[in-house]
Scaffold this motif. Structure first.
Motif, PDB file in Angstrom:
ATOM      1  N   LEU A 104       0.807  -1.217   0.000  1.00 48.13           N
ATOM      2  CA  LEU A 104       0.000   0.000   0.000  1.00 48.13           C
ATOM      3  C   LEU A 104       0.843   1.271   0.000  1.00 48.13           C
ATOM      4  CD1 LEU A 104      -2.855  -0.940   2.528  1.00 48.13           C
ATOM      5  CD2 LEU A 104      -2.962  -0.922   0.025  1.00 48.13           C
ATOM      6  N   ASN A 105       2.083   1.168   0.465  1.00 51.41           N
ATOM      7  CA  ASN A 105       2.908   2.372   0.624  1.00 51.41           C
ATOM      8  C   ASN A 105       4.059   2.501  -0.364  1.00 51.41           C
ATOM      9  OD1 ASN A 105       1.799   3.778   3.128  1.00 51.41           O
ATOM     10  ND2 ASN A 105       2.067   1.691   3.886  1.00 51.41           N
ATOM     11  N   THR A 106       4.302   1.477  -1.178  1.00 51.63           N
ATOM     12  CA  THR A 106       5.421   1.550  -2.107  1.00 51.63           C
ATOM     13  C   THR A 106       5.254   2.685  -3.114  1.00 51.63           C
ATOM     14  OG1 THR A 106       6.685   0.362  -3.809  1.00 51.63           O
ATOM     15  CG2 THR A 106       4.369  -0.213  -3.602  1.00 51.63           C
ATOM     16  N   LYS A 107       6.335   3.412  -3.338  1.00 52.14           N
ATOM     17  CA  LYS A 107       6.346   4.480  -4.350  1.00 52.14           C
ATOM     18  C   LYS A 107       6.974   4.007  -5.657  1.00 52.14           C
ATOM     19  CE  LYS A 107       4.777   7.757  -1.529  1.00 52.14           C
ATOM     20  NZ  LYS A 107       4.606   6.928  -0.312  1.00 52.14           N
ATOM     21  N   THR A 108       7.911   3.062  -5.551  1.00 55.76           N
ATOM     22  CA  THR A 108       8.584   2.553  -6.743  1.00 55.76           C
ATOM     23  C   THR A 108       7.795   1.421  -7.412  1.00 55.76           C
ATOM     24  OG1 THR A 108       9.862   0.898  -5.500  1.00 55.76           O
ATOM     25  CG2 THR A 108      10.827   3.100  -5.734  1.00 55.76           C
ATOM     26  N   LYS A 109       6.696   1.005  -6.753  1.00 56.87           N
ATOM     27  CA  LYS A 109       5.853  -0.095  -7.241  1.00 56.87           C
ATOM     28  C   LYS A 109       6.626  -1.408  -7.330  1.00 56.87           C
ATOM     29  CE  LYS A 109       2.321   2.571  -7.550  1.00 56.87           C
ATOM     30  NZ  LYS A 109       1.267   2.466  -6.517  1.00 56.87           N
ATOM     31  N   ALA A 110       7.565  -1.572  -6.395  1.00 56.63           N
ATOM     32  CA  ALA A 110       8.323  -2.819  -6.316  1.00 56.63           C
ATOM     33  C   ALA A 110       8.670  -3.082  -4.861  1.00 56.63           C
ATOM     34  CB  ALA A 110       9.596  -2.744  -7.146  1.00 56.63           C
ATOM     35  N   ILE A 111       8.343  -4.276  -4.381  1.00 57.89           N
ATOM     36  CA  ILE A 111       8.677  -4.658  -3.008  1.00 57.89           C
ATOM     37  C   ILE A 111       9.371  -6.015  -3.017  1.00 57.89           C
ATOM     38  CG2 ILE A 111       6.728  -3.364  -2.057  1.00 57.89           C
ATOM     39  CD1 ILE A 111       5.306  -6.060  -1.542  1.00 57.89           C
ATOM     40  N   GLY A 112      10.210  -6.230  -2.025  1.00 57.65           N
ATOM     41  CA  GLY A 112      10.890  -7.510  -1.881  1.00 57.65           C
ATOM     42  C   GLY A 112      10.368  -8.265  -0.679  1.00 57.65           C
ATOM     43  N   HIS A 173      18.179  -4.496  -7.889  1.00 56.62           N
ATOM     44  CA  HIS A 173      18.087  -4.289  -9.341  1.00 56.62           C
ATOM     45  C   HIS A 173      16.674  -3.868  -9.749  1.00 56.62           C
ATOM     46  CE1 HIS A 173      19.121  -4.798 -13.568  1.00 56.62           C
ATOM     47  NE2 HIS A 173      18.018  -5.511 -13.723  1.00 56.62           N
ATOM     48  N   ALA A 174      15.671  -4.381  -9.043  1.00 52.58           N
ATOM     49  CA  ALA A 174      14.268  -4.057  -9.357  1.00 52.58           C
ATOM     50  C   ALA A 174      13.815  -2.739  -8.718  1.00 52.58           C
ATOM     51  CB  ALA A 174      13.360  -5.187  -8.892  1.00 52.58           C
ATOM     52  N   ASN A 175      14.697  -2.100  -7.948  1.00 55.26           N
ATOM     53  CA  ASN A 175      14.420  -0.814  -7.299  1.00 55.26           C
ATOM     54  C   ASN A 175      13.288  -0.909  -6.276  1.00 55.26           C
ATOM     55  OD1 ASN A 175      14.847   1.923  -6.769  1.00 55.26           O
ATOM     56  ND2 ASN A 175      13.352   2.587  -8.297  1.00 55.26           N
ATOM     57  N   ILE A 176      13.373  -1.917  -5.420  1.00 53.33           N
ATOM     58  CA  ILE A 176      12.382  -2.007  -4.338  1.00 53.33           C
ATOM     59  C   ILE A 176      12.550  -0.834  -3.377  1.00 53.33           C
ATOM     60  CG2 ILE A 176      12.307  -4.536  -4.461  1.00 53.33           C
ATOM     61  CD1 ILE A 176      13.863  -4.487  -1.720  1.00 53.33           C
ATOM     62  N   ASP A 177      11.450  -0.443  -2.733  1.00 54.62           N
ATOM     63  CA  ASP A 177      11.567   0.542  -1.659  1.00 54.62           C
ATOM     64  C   ASP A 177      11.064  -0.017  -0.327  1.00 54.62           C
ATOM     65  OD1 ASP A 177       8.906   0.544  -2.356  1.00 54.62           O
ATOM     66  OD2 ASP A 177       8.724   2.712  -2.557  1.00 54.62           O
ATOM     67  N   TYR A 178      10.588  -1.258  -0.338  1.00 58.50           N
ATOM     68  CA  TYR A 178      10.227  -1.952   0.898  1.00 58.50           C
ATOM     69  C   TYR A 178      10.762  -3.376   0.842  1.00 58.50           C
ATOM     70  CZ  TYR A 178       7.054   1.616   2.698  1.00 58.50           C
ATOM     71  OH  TYR A 178       6.548   2.774   3.205  1.00 58.50           O
ATOM     72  N   LEU A 193      21.378  -5.810   6.920  1.00 61.54           N
ATOM     73  CA  LEU A 193      20.565  -5.441   5.760  1.00 61.54           C
ATOM     74  C   LEU A 193      20.651  -3.944   5.481  1.00 61.54           C
ATOM     75  CD1 LEU A 193      17.407  -7.614   6.520  1.00 61.54           C
ATOM     76  CD2 LEU A 193      19.065  -8.000   4.677  1.00 61.54           C
ATOM     77  N   LEU A 194      20.668  -3.147   6.528  1.00 60.54           N
ATOM     78  CA  LEU A 194      20.756  -1.691   6.361  1.00 60.54           C
ATOM     79  C   LEU A 194      22.069  -1.281   5.689  1.00 60.54           C
ATOM     80  CD1 LEU A 194      19.245  -0.444   9.750  1.00 60.54           C
ATOM     81  CD2 LEU A 194      18.215  -0.263   7.471  1.00 60.54           C
ATOM     82  N   GLN A 195      23.106  -2.048   5.936  1.00 63.16           N
ATOM     83  CA  GLN A 195      24.396  -1.754   5.307  1.00 63.16           C
ATOM     84  C   GLN A 195      24.419  -2.162   3.837  1.00 63.16           C
ATOM     85  OE1 GLN A 195      27.372  -3.708   7.713  1.00 63.16           O
ATOM     86  NE2 GLN A 195      27.468  -2.019   9.174  1.00 63.16           N
ATOM     87  N   LEU A 196      23.609  -3.158   3.481  1.00 65.18           N
ATOM     88  CA  LEU A 196      23.655  -3.703   2.122  1.00 65.18           C
ATOM     89  C   LEU A 196      22.612  -3.092   1.191  1.00 65.18           C
ATOM     90  CD1 LEU A 196      24.114  -7.471   3.086  1.00 65.18           C
ATOM     91  CD2 LEU A 196      25.869  -5.948   2.156  1.00 65.18           C
ATOM     92  N   LEU A 197      21.548  -2.523   1.739  1.00 67.20           N
ATOM     93  CA  LEU A 197      20.453  -1.977   0.934  1.00 67.20           C
ATOM     94  C   LEU A 197      20.636  -0.478   0.699  1.00 67.20           C
ATOM     95  CD1 LEU A 197      17.470  -3.740   2.727  1.00 67.20           C
ATOM     96  CD2 LEU A 197      18.074  -4.062   0.313  1.00 67.20           C
ATOM     97  N   PRO A 198      20.084   0.046  -0.403  1.00 66.86           N
ATOM     98  CA  PRO A 198      20.064   1.499  -0.597  1.00 66.86           C
ATOM     99  C   PRO A 198      19.319   2.180   0.552  1.00 66.86           C
ATOM    100  CG  PRO A 198      19.464   0.352  -2.622  1.00 66.86           C
ATOM    101  CD  PRO A 198      19.514  -0.683  -1.544  1.00 66.86           C
ATOM    102  N   GLU A 199      19.670   3.425   0.836  1.00 68.80           N
ATOM    103  CA  GLU A 199      19.132   4.125   2.001  1.00 68.80           C
ATOM    104  C   GLU A 199      17.619   4.283   1.963  1.00 68.80           C
ATOM    105  OE1 GLU A 199      20.992   7.837   2.791  1.00 68.80           O
ATOM    106  OE2 GLU A 199      22.969   6.962   3.180  1.00 68.80           O
ATOM    107  N   HIS A 200      17.034   4.341   0.749  1.00 69.39           N
ATOM    108  CA  HIS A 200      15.593   4.608   0.663  1.00 69.39           C
ATOM    109  C   HIS A 200      14.733   3.380   0.972  1.00 69.39           C
ATOM    110  CE1 HIS A 200      16.201   2.771  -3.329  1.00 69.39           C
ATOM    111  NE2 HIS A 200      14.907   2.505  -3.311  1.00 69.39           N
ATOM    112  N   VAL A 201      15.339   2.199   1.074  1.00 68.93           N
ATOM    113  CA  VAL A 201      14.570   0.970   1.295  1.00 68.93           C
ATOM    114  C   VAL A 201      14.186   0.858   2.769  1.00 68.93           C
ATOM    115  CG1 VAL A 201      14.554  -1.541   1.155  1.00 68.93           C
ATOM    116  CG2 VAL A 201      15.710  -0.209  -0.620  1.00 68.93           C
ATOM    117  N   LYS A 202      12.896   0.691   3.017  1.00 68.70           N
ATOM    118  CA  LYS A 202      12.384   0.495   4.376  1.00 68.70           C
ATOM    119  C   LYS A 202      12.216  -1.000   4.642  1.00 68.70           C
ATOM    120  CE  LYS A 202       9.811   4.878   4.493  1.00 68.70           C
ATOM    121  NZ  LYS A 202      10.191   5.322   3.137  1.00 68.70           N
TER     122      LYS A 202
END
Length: 259
Positions: A104-112, A173-178, A193-202
């Motif tokens: 419901l909250n994804t902005k990139t329309k991709a979640i992992g 690669h899929a640009n998840i934000d969650y 995980l916080l060290q390995l993921l881009p900063e914008h990923v929650k």
């Protein structure tokens, strides 16, 4: 008011992440945690095996006079909780991946979603995913080997880092934000995980929601313990007690149990 304990079980030590949230929200409650580390992970077992182990764990907790049981395992919930509720006359709280808030909250329309095979292949998981994943990309990843490493005391090992990098690469690669954590062992991976993921990923898990639901059900059944005394906490494991001790600290009552 009821001073009887809240019973919690998981396929090992991972469900202590749920216990943490429960204890934070309900500090007066007595709790009894059962870690079936000998049979971890449940995610690689058949549905029937998961049901049988869940029944065995439930029977033990009921024998200890527990007033409610929290199934602190995604795989056991998605495969066995329906049977447990039909079999035992006691309230059950289940846990499943927090797909809804991510979708419901994804902005990139991709979640992992990082979860065990047993969770990802379950009917309940597919039902939830289908309900909330319209018009978004869902990258499912089986976390094969993660639970075994945590249960072996190798949470911060080079092997763990290598596995996480491998599993996260398609999501990045899929640009998840969650990133949804679909196993109760996985919250212990958050610092890595916080060290390995881009900063914008929650990163989200179900722990807080499970604690809220447990409180609501206890209130509904008039089972809350309002003694204003800190609850007694007991941990039992059929694995290495040092693994739980390392996760929770030495100031807890942790015992080996042959079951």
């Amino acid at each position: 008011m009821s001073s009887k304990p809240i019973g919690i079980f998981d396929s090992g030590v991972g469900g202590t992440s749920i216990w943490n949230e429960l204890h934070l929200r309900l500090p007066d409650e007595n709790t009894l945690y059962l870690a079936d580390s000998k049979n971890a992970p449940y995610g690689t077992k058949t549905e029937q095996e998961i049901i049988e182990l869940s029944i065995k764990n439930t029977e033990y907790l009921i024998s200890k006079d527990c007033k409610i049981i929290v199934v602190a395992c995604n795989t056991a919930t998605t495969n066995a909780i329906k049977i447990l509720r039909e079999t035992f006359n006691i309230p059950f709280i289940g846990i499943e991946p927090a797909i809804k808030p991510a979708a419901l909250n994804t902005k990139t329309k991709a979640i992992g979603i990082l979860a065990t095979r047993g969770t990802l292949s379950s009917a309940l998981f597919h039902k939830t995913t289908d309900l909330y994943s319209h018009n978004i990309q869902v990258i499912e990843q089986e976390g094969e080997g993660i639970v075994q490493l945590i249960e072996s005391g190798k949470l911060e090992s080079a092997e763990m880092t290598a596995l996480l990098k491998l599993y996260l690469q398609p999501m990045i690669h899929a640009n998840i934000d969650y990133l949804v954590l679909g196993c109760t062992h996985y919250p212990y991976l958050v610092p890595q995980l916080l060290q390995l993921l881009p900063e914008h990923v929650k990163i989200i898990d179900s722990g807080e929601a499970v604690a809220r639901q447990t409180e609501a059900v206890l209130k509904e059944h008039n089972l809350l313990n309002n003694s204003n005394k800190k609850g007694r906490v007991l941990f039992y494991t059929n694995g290495d007690t040092q693994v739980i001790t390392k996760l929770l600290g030495a100031n807890h009552d942790i015992s080996y149990l042959d079951f």
